[in-house]
Design an enzyme around this catalytic site. Structure first.
Site, PDB file in Angstrom:
ATOM      1  N   GLY A 191       0.679  -1.169  -0.156  1.00 54.97           N
ATOM      2  CA  GLY A 191       0.033  -0.032  -0.108  1.00 54.97           C
ATOM      3  C   GLY A 191       0.808   1.181   0.095  1.00 54.97           C
ATOM      4  N   CYS A 218     -13.131   2.982 -28.532  1.00 51.13           N
ATOM      5  CA  CYS A 218     -14.539   3.469 -28.897  1.00 51.13           C
ATOM      6  C   CYS A 218     -14.970   3.962 -27.536  1.00 51.13           C
ATOM      7  CB  CYS A 218     -15.173   2.890 -29.612  1.00 51.13           C
ATOM      8  SG  CYS A 218     -14.909   2.928 -31.189  1.00 51.13           S
ATOM      9  N   GLU A 219     -14.707   4.924 -26.691  1.00 49.86           N
ATOM     10  CA  GLU A 219     -15.075   5.395 -25.438  1.00 49.86           C
ATOM     11  C   GLU A 219     -14.442   6.896 -25.276  1.00 49.86           C
ATOM     12  OE1 GLU A 219     -15.751   2.128 -22.911  1.00 49.86           O
ATOM     13  OE2 GLU A 219     -15.504   3.536 -21.181  1.00 49.86           O
ATOM     14  N   TYR A 226       0.119  -1.802 -12.045  1.00 50.13           N
ATOM     15  CA  TYR A 226      -1.243  -1.717 -12.468  1.00 50.13           C
ATOM     16  C   TYR A 226      -1.448  -1.354 -13.951  1.00 50.13           C
ATOM     17  CZ  TYR A 226      -1.312  -2.924  -7.475  1.00 50.13           C
ATOM     18  OH  TYR A 226      -1.166  -3.493  -6.261  1.00 50.13           O
TER      19      TYR A 226
HETATM   20  N1  LLP Z   1      -1.134  -7.116  -0.474  1.00 49.06           N
HETATM   21  C1  LLP Z   1      -2.674  -7.269  -0.535  1.00 49.06           C
HETATM   22  C2  LLP Z   1      -3.464  -8.019   0.079  1.00 49.06           C
HETATM   23  C3  LLP Z   1      -3.282  -6.432  -1.614  1.00 49.06           C
HETATM   24  O1  LLP Z   1      -4.738  -6.584  -1.884  1.00 49.06           O
HETATM   25  C4  LLP Z   1      -2.490  -5.631  -2.226  1.00 49.06           C
HETATM   26  C5  LLP Z   1      -2.882  -4.446  -3.481  1.00 49.06           C
HETATM   27  C6  LLP Z   1      -1.183  -5.531  -1.896  1.00 49.06           C
HETATM   28  C7  LLP Z   1      -0.595  -6.263  -1.112  1.00 49.06           C
HETATM   29  C8  LLP Z   1      -0.323  -4.512  -2.835  1.00 49.06           C
HETATM   30  O2  LLP Z   1      -0.634  -3.110  -2.838  1.00 49.06           O
HETATM   31  P1  LLP Z   1       0.334  -1.983  -3.388  1.00 49.06           P
HETATM   32  O3  LLP Z   1       1.614  -2.044  -2.462  1.00 49.06           O
HETATM   33  O4  LLP Z   1       0.582  -2.228  -4.759  1.00 49.06           O
HETATM   34  O5  LLP Z   1      -0.457  -0.739  -3.171  1.00 49.06           O
HETATM   35  N2  LLP Z   1      -5.487  -1.618  -9.227  1.00 49.06           N
HETATM   36  C9  LLP Z   1      -5.193  -0.490  -8.273  1.00 49.06           C
HETATM   37  C10 LLP Z   1      -4.557  -1.029  -7.101  1.00 49.06           C
HETATM   38  C11 LLP Z   1      -4.986  -2.250  -6.382  1.00 49.06           C
HETATM   39  C12 LLP Z   1      -4.280  -2.705  -5.079  1.00 49.06           C
HETATM   40  C13 LLP Z   1      -4.954  -4.303  -4.787  1.00 49.06           C
HETATM   41  N3  LLP Z   1      -4.294  -4.531  -3.764  1.00 49.06           N
HETATM   42  C14 LLP Z   1      -4.485   0.703  -8.793  1.00 49.06           C
HETATM   43  O6  LLP Z   1      -4.270   0.676 -10.222  1.00 49.06           O
HETATM   44  O7  LLP Z   1      -4.289   1.729  -8.091  1.00 49.06           O
END
Ligand code: LLP
Length: 442
Positions: free
Chosen positions: A259, A372-373, A401
């Site tokens: 996160g 197309c959006e 992502y």
């Molecule tokens: N651990 C768990 C259980 C998670 O659900 C996630 C991310 C992470 C670790 C890694 O988190 P990070 O360090 O990448 O923030 N698609 C979205 C982000 C979704 C994140 C979901 N879970 C975006 O493009 O911002």
């Protein structure tokens, strides 16, 4: 009204780590001329600075080592999941977090030792759990009561005892976009802490002979800049952990998820990693001492903060459109299919005409994709010199992502991925072809 990005006045201000302006005013990444990369591999193209990926992982290790607490660094593959990336993360001493059979297969294809794989998800299918059991992976992070029953039944049928962690929703509102905030009570993920569901799950696991509860997990959200959410989560997770410990369960692991925020534009101000980790580990020491518990192994699962900065996407400009007094559009040969984050979250990016990297912006342009959006945009009202057809447009900080959330909308093939280092490039994912898209049609 979206806040308009300010106009940079110095070329160097726009460059990112590992970027420079080389011959003919071309942007270089790790000493590779991006115009050459675009000609060699085509566009759109995901370019990753390999040394930077490694450095990001190493800075996590450094910060965690300083805390002098047993730890395990787990790369969240969902941020960018390819065999090459899993391979790199393993080589840099990471374990891998996967959330589907596909990610699990990718980790195995990268020759991850099974015990270094951690399996998440709020609805793992029987087939996915069977795959995990067959390979005897390191841990399964169990999300709900149905999964406790399902996993216990499947493991028992195989005569296996499986290491699990319980995913807890600690009831923390992380200050981030609603769709990427996961630790609040109103969440589809994990056992609710506030209502006592998490303690009930501990009791349920204690009654399962094929499940060995090794710890507690909490992930509060993504792209977080404020450490206080982590501190509250630690306090609440420690209480669940203490409950399991008092019941005599063999808990030894606290997983705080990922996160950590990154800088996409000037509006983002991530905390230095050392500060964040120091705060988190101090909270762990304090809370565990409070409950008279031995220190756990601290697991962290960063995804975005390892890969975002190292990624840049290259596109070719194909068309322009001026709507006088309203907006200028520049159309690129990709868009929401390779980067859906603007469409999904209103995410902001910094961009540059990479074949004219010495030129400062003269006007505001909105970068539109080819789908197309109307919502298919990459950036709104950013400063650029007047784009010409054929220019190479670079979008920064696309390492997380983007590739992993790419789609085939409008039957657009997914771009290639290259790793660059010391002036050399190597293809790590080939570009899909139109034939590839037809392959599954019967
Ligand atoms: N651990 C768990 C259980 C998670 O659900 C996630 C991310 C992470 C670790 C890694 O988190 P990070 O360090 O990448 O923030 N698609 C979205 C982000 C979704 C994140 C979901 N879970 C975006 O493009 O911002």
């Amino acid at each position: 009204m979206t806040k308009v990005q300010s106009q940079p006045v110095v070329v160097e201000d726009r460059l990112r780590v590992g970027h420079a302006v080389g011959a003919h005013g071309h942007l270089t990444i790790a000493d590779c001329d991006v115009v050459d990369l675009a000609s060699q591999y085509g566009t759109p193209l995901y370019v990753y600075d390999e040394a930077l990926l490694r450095r990001q992982i190493q800075s996590f290790h450094r910060a965690l080592r300083q805390a002098a607490m047993p730890y395990c660094l787990i790369y969240a593959t969902k941020a960018f999941c390819t065999v090459a990336m899993c391979h790199l993360a393993l080589a840099e001493g990471c374990h891998l977090d996967v959330v589907s059979g596909g990610e699990l297969m990718t980790a195995l294809a990268a020759l991850a030792p099974p015990e270094a794989i951690h399996f998440h998800g709020n609805n793992k299918t029987e087939a996915e759990l069977e795959l995990a059991l067959e390979h005897r992976i390191g841990a399964i992070i169990v999300d709900n009561m149905d999964e406790i029953e399902r996993l216990n039944r499947l493991a028992k049928a195989r005569g296996q005892v499986v290491r699990i962690l319980l995913r807890v929703a600690p009831g923390v509102e992380a200050h981030t976009h609603e769709y990427i905030s996961t630790g609040q009570q109103d969440s589809k993920f994990g056992f609710d802490w506030e209502s006592g569901q998490a303690d009930a799950a501990v009791a349920a696991v204690a009654a399962c002979d094929a499940l060995e509860l090794r710890g507690v997990h909490g992930h509060i959200g993504s792209q977080i800049f404020d450490a206080s959410g982590f501190h509250i989560a630690v306090a609440r997770l420690a209480r669940v952990y203490a409950h399991a410990f008092r019941l005599g369960l063999p808990v030894d692991t606290l997983n705080l998820g990922g996160g950590f925020g990154v800088r996409y534009t000037d509006e983002d101000t991530p905390l230095p990693l050392e500060t964040l980790i120091d705060g988190v580990t101090t909270a762990v020491r304090r809370e565990f001492a409070l409950h008279d518990l031995p220190l756990p192994t601290l697991e962290m699962e960063p995804g975005r903060s390892i890969v975002a900065d190292a990624g840049t996407t290259l596109y070719r400009v194909g068309a322009r459109k001026r709507v006088n007094g309203v907006r200028n559009f520049v159309a690129i040969d990709g868009g929401m299919t390779d980067n859906p984050r603007f469409a999904l979250y209103g995410a902001k990016y910094e961009v540059m005409l990479a074949n004219r990297a010495n030129e400062l912006g003269t006007e505001q342009w909105s970068v539109a994709g080819k789908c197309c959006e109307s919502g298919d945009m990459i950036a709104k009202d950013v400063w650029l010199p007047e784009p010409q057809v054929g220019d190479i447009l670079a979008v920064f900080t696309t390492g997380a992502y983007n590739y992993s959330m790419a789609s085939h909308y409008n039957r657009i093939p997914k771009p290639a991925v290259v790793f660059v280092q010391g002036g050399q490039s190597r293809l790590v994912v080939a570009r899909e072809t139109w034939q590839d898209l037809l392959r599954m049609d019967c």
